[in-house]
Enzyme design. Structure first.
Site, PDB file in Angstrom:
ATOM      1  N   ARG A  66      26.191  64.534  -5.197  1.00 50.81           N
ATOM      2  CA  ARG A  66      25.868  64.834  -3.855  1.00 50.81           C
ATOM      3  C   ARG A  66      26.635  66.098  -3.766  1.00 50.81           C
ATOM      4  O   ARG A  66      25.961  67.184  -2.985  1.00 50.81           O
ATOM      5  CB  ARG A  66      25.792  63.317  -2.715  1.00 50.81           C
ATOM      6  N   GLU A 100      44.359  54.965   9.576  1.00 50.35           N
ATOM      7  CA  GLU A 100      42.934  55.209   9.727  1.00 50.35           C
ATOM      8  C   GLU A 100      42.044  53.551   9.731  1.00 50.35           C
ATOM      9  O   GLU A 100      41.539  53.444  10.823  1.00 50.35           O
ATOM     10  CB  GLU A 100      42.771  55.611   8.522  1.00 50.35           C
ATOM     11  N   TRP A 129      39.363  63.024   8.187  1.00 52.09           N
ATOM     12  CA  TRP A 129      37.800  63.080   8.873  1.00 52.09           C
ATOM     13  C   TRP A 129      37.736  64.306   8.493  1.00 52.09           C
ATOM     14  O   TRP A 129      36.185  64.122   9.217  1.00 52.09           O
ATOM     15  CB  TRP A 129      37.618  61.770   9.788  1.00 52.09           C
ATOM     16  N   TYR A 143      32.094  53.205  10.401  1.00 54.01           N
ATOM     17  CA  TYR A 143      33.050  51.825  10.087  1.00 54.01           C
ATOM     18  C   TYR A 143      33.162  50.842  10.819  1.00 54.01           C
ATOM     19  O   TYR A 143      32.084  49.906  11.324  1.00 54.01           O
ATOM     20  CB  TYR A 143      33.670  52.443   9.468  1.00 54.01           C
ATOM     21  N   ARG A 163      30.862  29.687   4.180  1.00 55.83           N
ATOM     22  CA  ARG A 163      30.951  31.179   2.903  1.00 55.83           C
ATOM     23  C   ARG A 163      30.027  32.238   3.746  1.00 55.83           C
ATOM     24  O   ARG A 163      29.397  32.924   3.109  1.00 55.83           O
ATOM     25  CB  ARG A 163      30.087  30.575   1.713  1.00 55.83           C
ATOM     26  N   ARG A 164      30.925  32.179   4.994  1.00 56.57           N
ATOM     27  CA  ARG A 164      29.965  33.212   5.578  1.00 56.57           C
ATOM     28  C   ARG A 164      30.753  34.182   6.390  1.00 56.57           C
ATOM     29  O   ARG A 164      30.738  34.668   7.238  1.00 56.57           O
ATOM     30  CB  ARG A 164      28.696  32.811   6.712  1.00 56.57           C
ATOM     31  N   CYS A 217      31.175  53.410   2.134  1.00 64.96           N
ATOM     32  CA  CYS A 217      31.668  53.382   1.069  1.00 64.96           C
ATOM     33  C   CYS A 217      32.464  52.140   0.993  1.00 64.96           C
ATOM     34  O   CYS A 217      31.807  51.479  -0.052  1.00 64.96           O
ATOM     35  CB  CYS A 217      32.744  54.615   0.249  1.00 64.96           C
ATOM     36  N   ARG A 275      30.823  50.659  -2.921  1.00 69.48           N
ATOM     37  CA  ARG A 275      29.859  51.173  -3.216  1.00 69.48           C
ATOM     38  C   ARG A 275      30.178  52.506  -3.896  1.00 69.48           C
ATOM     39  O   ARG A 275      29.164  52.680  -5.309  1.00 69.48           O
ATOM     40  CB  ARG A 275      28.473  51.449  -2.526  1.00 69.48           C
ATOM     41  N   SER A 276      30.960  53.234  -3.695  1.00 69.24           N
ATOM     42  CA  SER A 276      31.477  54.425  -4.696  1.00 69.24           C
ATOM     43  C   SER A 276      32.557  55.109  -4.034  1.00 69.24           C
ATOM     44  O   SER A 276      33.122  54.821  -2.607  1.00 69.24           O
ATOM     45  CB  SER A 276      29.978  55.288  -3.476  1.00 69.24           C
ATOM     46  N   ASP A 305      35.802  57.331  -4.467  1.00 61.34           N
ATOM     47  CA  ASP A 305      36.276  58.218  -5.506  1.00 61.34           C
ATOM     48  C   ASP A 305      37.877  58.299  -5.899  1.00 61.34           C
ATOM     49  O   ASP A 305      39.083  57.798  -4.765  1.00 61.34           O
ATOM     50  CB  ASP A 305      37.012  59.152  -4.513  1.00 61.34           C
ATOM     51  N   HIS A 311      33.904  56.973 -10.094  1.00 60.62           N
ATOM     52  CA  HIS A 311      33.611  58.164 -10.082  1.00 60.62           C
ATOM     53  C   HIS A 311      34.966  58.682 -10.094  1.00 60.62           C
ATOM     54  O   HIS A 311      36.333  58.795  -9.313  1.00 60.62           O
ATOM     55  CB  HIS A 311      32.997  59.039  -9.855  1.00 60.62           C
ATOM     56  N   TYR A 322      36.531  62.769  -9.537  1.00 64.42           N
ATOM     57  CA  TYR A 322      35.962  64.394  -9.854  1.00 64.42           C
ATOM     58  C   TYR A 322      36.646  65.245 -10.787  1.00 64.42           C
ATOM     59  O   TYR A 322      37.565  65.291 -11.117  1.00 64.42           O
ATOM     60  CB  TYR A 322      36.356  64.664  -8.469  1.00 64.42           C
TER      61      TYR A 322
END
Length: 305
Positions: A26, A64, A86, A128, A160-161, A180, A207-208, A210, A248, A250
């Site tokens: 992206r 943060e 940010w 968030y 479990r919730r 993320c 999910r993603s 760096d 990932h 960069y």
């Protein structure tokens, strides 16, 4: 002798360098990517998993997390606390909208000094903390997911919730960056042991991620959250279990990662909470006492926006 737990992280970096799928992403920077990774860290003896093969600014990471817990979405409070991680997103939006040539320092100063300017240009959308603490349903009612987890831990610790997440589909387009670190789920063990407090563990799903810049921050702040919640429910911190989907590196971080891989991990520091606030909302950075942190020097790297 047990292998240092930081090697879990270094092994992921090494795998990305050797076998990562080269992709256009992206941001346009490009990445080396793979699907799926897991790390486990035992916090039961007060271990604070702040990586040591480069200096991690753990106070910034914890600040943060404390900001997330407030449910706020404007960077003004972060900047007032000298947290600048940010700024890139609202600055990019401001520059695109106005065409004004402004430095990051000038933009941040205006955010801090001018509340009206901050209200217009410093908001990140419903990111968030808004979802964690103030998820609004179709009828307009707000739901505090984290407080619900804490209450459930006290009355039904085998549930479990016990989770919260930030993937609010209708509001994703309004966010500066979709979440993320996406799901936080808690688990209690040792409930039948009368001689010891139950152990609270936390599994996160990202999910993603760096891996060079983002992950070391994520691990530190997720561990801090586990310490806080465990204290609030009279439990002992157990394991932090990190999982991620798109992991990932960069392309402009490759040389920095090779530098880091050449270093040998040092012992993780210890974390002690100096007081117990009345609620999860009461923690301040001064409550976190970290001892024994002696990392290798920092390795600076650019942020991909």
């Amino acid at each position: 002798m047990a292998r240092h737990p930081e090697y879990q992280y270094l092994d992921i970096l090494d795998h990305l360098l050797e076998k990562g799928d080269r992709r256009i992403d992206r941001t346009g920077v490009g990445t080396l990517s793979m699907l799926g990774a897991m790390m486990r860290f035992d916090l039961s003896d007060g271990t604070f998993p702040v990586f040591t093969t480069k200096r991690v600014y753990w106070k910034t990471a914890v600040k943060e997390m404390l900001w997330f817990l407030t449910g706020q979405t404007n960077i003004r409070a972060l900047l007032q606390d000298n947290v600048r991680i940010w700024t890139d997103w609202p600055l990019a939006a401001y520059s695109k909208a106005t065409g004004e040539a402004i430095t990051q320092e000038e933009f941040e100063a205006r955010i801090v000094e001018d509340a009206e300017f901050a209200a217009k240009w410093g908001d990140l959308g419903p990111v968030y903390g808004k979802q964690w603490r103030r998820w609004r349903d179709a009828e307009g009612r707000e739901h505090d997911q984290l407080q619900t987890v804490i209450e459930t831990l006290k009355i039904n610790p085998t549930s479990r919730r016990m989770l919260f997440h930030g993937w609010n589909v209708p509001e994703l387009p309004q966010m500066a960056l979709p979440p993320c670190h996406l799901v936080y789920q808690f688990h209690v063990s040792g409930l039948g042991d009368e001689k010891a407090r139950p152990r609270l563990s936390l599994m996160t799903y990202v999910r993603s991620n760096d891996m060079f810049l983002g992950n070391p921050f994520n691990i530190a702040q997720q561990a801090a959250l586990l310490f806080m919640v465990a204290q609030q429910v009279d439990m002992q911190p157990g394991e932090l279990v990190y999982t991620s989907a798109d992991v990932h590196l960069y392309l402009n971080h490759v040389d920095m990662a090779r530098t880091q891989l050449a270093r040998t991990p040092k012992p993780f520091p210890k974390l002690k909470l100096l007081r117990r606030p009345d609620s999860i909302d009461g923690y301040r950075i001064e409550d976190f006492e970290v001892t024994g942190y002696d990392p290798h020097p920092p390795i600076e790297a650019p942020v991909a926006v």
